[in-house]
Design an enzyme around this catalytic site. Structure first.
Site, PDB file in Angstrom:
ATOM      1  N   GLU A   1      46.419  33.035  22.850  1.00  0.00           N
ATOM      2  CA  GLU A   1      46.220  33.704  21.562  1.00  0.00           C
ATOM      3  C   GLU A   1      46.518  32.770  20.395  1.00  0.00           C
ATOM      4  O   GLU A   1      47.592  32.157  20.327  1.00  0.00           O
ATOM      5  CB  GLU A   1      47.108  34.948  21.473  1.00  0.00           C
ATOM      6  CG  GLU A   1      46.880  35.745  20.202  1.00  0.00           C
ATOM      7  CD  GLU A   1      47.628  37.065  20.192  1.00  0.00           C
ATOM      8  OE1 GLU A   1      47.888  37.582  19.092  1.00  0.00           O
ATOM      9  OE2 GLU A   1      47.947  37.568  21.282  1.00  0.00           O
TER      10      GLU A   1
ATOM     11  N   ASP B   1      57.859  35.074  36.674  1.00  0.00           N
ATOM     12  CA  ASP B   1      56.933  36.192  36.852  1.00  0.00           C
ATOM     13  C   ASP B   1      56.875  37.025  35.570  1.00  0.00           C
ATOM     14  O   ASP B   1      57.730  37.880  35.342  1.00  0.00           O
ATOM     15  CB  ASP B   1      57.405  37.044  38.035  1.00  0.00           C
ATOM     16  CG  ASP B   1      56.435  38.154  38.399  1.00  0.00           C
ATOM     17  OD1 ASP B   1      55.526  38.454  37.600  1.00  0.00           O
ATOM     18  OD2 ASP B   1      56.591  38.739  39.493  1.00  0.00           O
TER      19      ASP B   1
ATOM     20  N   LYS C   1      54.814  44.175  21.593  1.00  0.00           N
ATOM     21  CA  LYS C   1      53.810  43.220  22.088  1.00  0.00           C
ATOM     22  C   LYS C   1      53.979  41.885  21.401  1.00  0.00           C
ATOM     23  O   LYS C   1      53.843  40.811  22.021  1.00  0.00           O
ATOM     24  CB  LYS C   1      52.406  43.781  21.865  1.00  0.00           C
ATOM     25  CG  LYS C   1      51.277  42.923  22.450  1.00  0.00           C
ATOM     26  CD  LYS C   1      50.729  41.912  21.472  1.00  0.00           C
ATOM     27  CE  LYS C   1      49.609  41.100  22.090  1.00  0.00           C
ATOM     28  NZ  LYS C   1      49.127  40.023  21.202  1.00  0.00           N
TER      29      LYS C   1
ATOM     30  N   HIS D   1      46.673  34.701  10.935  1.00  0.00           N
ATOM     31  CA  HIS D   1      46.078  34.797  12.260  1.00  0.00           C
ATOM     32  C   HIS D   1      44.619  34.363  12.246  1.00  0.00           C
ATOM     33  O   HIS D   1      44.181  33.609  13.122  1.00  0.00           O
ATOM     34  CB  HIS D   1      46.185  36.239  12.774  1.00  0.00           C
ATOM     35  CG  HIS D   1      45.562  36.431  14.120  1.00  0.00           C
ATOM     36  ND1 HIS D   1      46.160  36.013  15.293  1.00  0.00           N
ATOM     37  CD2 HIS D   1      44.377  36.989  14.490  1.00  0.00           C
ATOM     38  CE1 HIS D   1      45.382  36.311  16.316  1.00  0.00           C
ATOM     39  NE2 HIS D   1      44.294  36.910  15.846  1.00  0.00           N
TER      40      HIS D   1
END
Length: 429
Positions: free
Chosen positions: A85, A297, A281, A394
């Protein structure tokens, strides 16, 4: 479709590629070359990658970036981040710079307990199974000694074994609840091996003690498995500075206004699940990127973290922010079960590289670094949201992805970057 095959796993790698490309692609040769173009040029390295999972055809690359200048407990780190991202690495770097000038990040490992269960059904009276367990508990623990002795020598091992009656929520359902400390290993294999042995011995002892005579006293082991919910394997990270020193020079926002907006933003995420999910998130943008880079993991971490966020019965913000005695404080507590030995840490060349970049940390130090990555990402996202808006930074970072999709040459890229310095970035299909 009719595209089925028997015995696919028994085929050689080249035979698998041949069947896949000829069966599923319009241009098999092109599809084959795409796979081969991502093979490692070193055959031994590629063989190692092929053996990580089953039916391997090629590698799937993600960018490895670094975010320098993280001051954590007085020590400087450069963080390796594996993520696709745009703006994640830039945001982390900017947060590191901001807080590096204000004392940096402070962290503390609260505990490192991990949990596993033997899930079973028992048809007799609860007091019968409890008496049996109390009588045989030491024997059960003694039976694991050959598995636990090396871990105990390193300061880990089994820390708790107890019987839990869950028959009120599910008829006849009981657990053997076990807690572990696994030092620098994540410990999944160790924990599962201990659980499976305990389950086996539990049945054997039940038969020896004639606990299971008669259908009404039947004892059935359903499964033995660790839990990725680790609410007592916790690390805390925080930043703090005076409100007066919290001024954003580039945006002309004074410290008091900025601090209040940041506190308000976290308060909203603490009571509104729709916002909390996106808020968390953003935290996981930093956490996952570092967890992947160190061969841990990330799916287990994600599952445990989000369960922790909903432990009150409502899904809430993982972070907290407040103003106290004219100081702005932002903090984050996460459940993180991580390892720095075992798994891929010595098998994946880039994981080994990332570990060395971090100074070959212990598992507890890695917990602290990962929590800081999450807090930094959270701070950077909220700072954008309450000032310029999230899209300005962004989309500027995303611009190159858009230009590459249109196969723009270097001149066009340069012109576009210059143009969008003062214009909002958007794309129309």
């Amino acid at each position: 479709m009719g595209k089925k095959i028997d015995g696919f796993s028994k085929l050689t790698k080249s035979e698998k590629i041949d069947w896949i490309t000829k069966t599923h692609f319009n241009n098999p040769e092109k599809a084959k070359k795409q796979l081969e173009s991502y093979w490692n040029s070193d055959s031994n390295t590629q063989k190692r990658h092929d053996e990580f999972i089953e039916n391997t055809l090629s590698n799937f690359y993600l960018p490895l970036g670094v975010a320098p200048n993280f001051l954590i407990n007085g020590k400087n780190y450069t963080l390796p981040l594996v993520v696709e991202e745009s703006s994640v690495v830039a945001a982390a770097s900017n947060a590191a710079k901001f807080w590096g000038n204000r004392g940096g990040f402070s962290t503390q490992v609260i505990d490192t307990l991990k949990v596993g269960h033997v899930h079973f059904y028992f048809g007799g009276a609860p007091q019968e199974i409890q008496k049996f367990f109390d009588r045989r508990k030491k024997d059960l623990l003694r039976s694991t000694r050959y598995l636990t002795k090396n871990m105990e020598a390193r300061g880990g091992g089994i820390t708790k074994l107890e019987l839990v009656n869950k028959s009120e929520v599910l008829p006849r359902y009981f657990q053997l609840h076990m807690e572990f400390k696994t030092k620098d290993a994540m410990g999944a294999n160790f924990i599962n091996s201990c659980l499976e042995l305990i389950a086996k011995k539990f049945l054997e002892f039940a038969e020896e003690d004639q606990l299971t005579q008669g259908k009404e006293n039947s004892l059935e082991i359903v499964m033995s498995i660790l839990s990725n919910y680790v609410p007592e394997c916790l690390v805390h990270a925080e930043v703090r500075c005076s409100v007066a020193d919290f001024t954003l020079q580039n945006n002309g926002v004074n410290g008091a206004t900025f601090a209040k907006k940041m506190v308000d933003a976290v308060a909203i995420a603490s009571c509104e699940p729709y916002r909390a999910v996106t808020h968390n998130k953003g935290i996981m943008n930093g956490v996952d990127a570092l967890v992947i880079a160190t061969g841990n993991d990330f799916r287990a971490v994600e599952a445990g973290v989000h369960a922790f966020a909903g432990r009150s019965g409502q899904y809430r913000s993982l972070s907290n922010a407040y103003i106290q005695d004219e100081q702005f404080v932002m903090e984050l507590t996460l459940p993180l079960a991580l390892g720095t030995v075992g798994g891929l840490t010595k098998l994946h060349p880039m994981v080994e590289w990332c570990m060395e970049l971090l100074g070959n940390p212990s598992s507890e130090e890695l917990m602290e670094i990962v929590a800081v990555a999450g807090l930094a990402q959270n701070f950077a996202a909220l700072r954008s949201l309450v000032t310029t808006g999230i899209q300005k930074g962004h989309m500027k970072m995303h611009l190159l992805n858009i230009l590459n999709q249109f196969e723009a040459n270097d001149t066009l890229k340069s012109d576009a970057v210059s143009y969008f310095k003062t214009e909002p970035v958007s794309v129309q299909a």
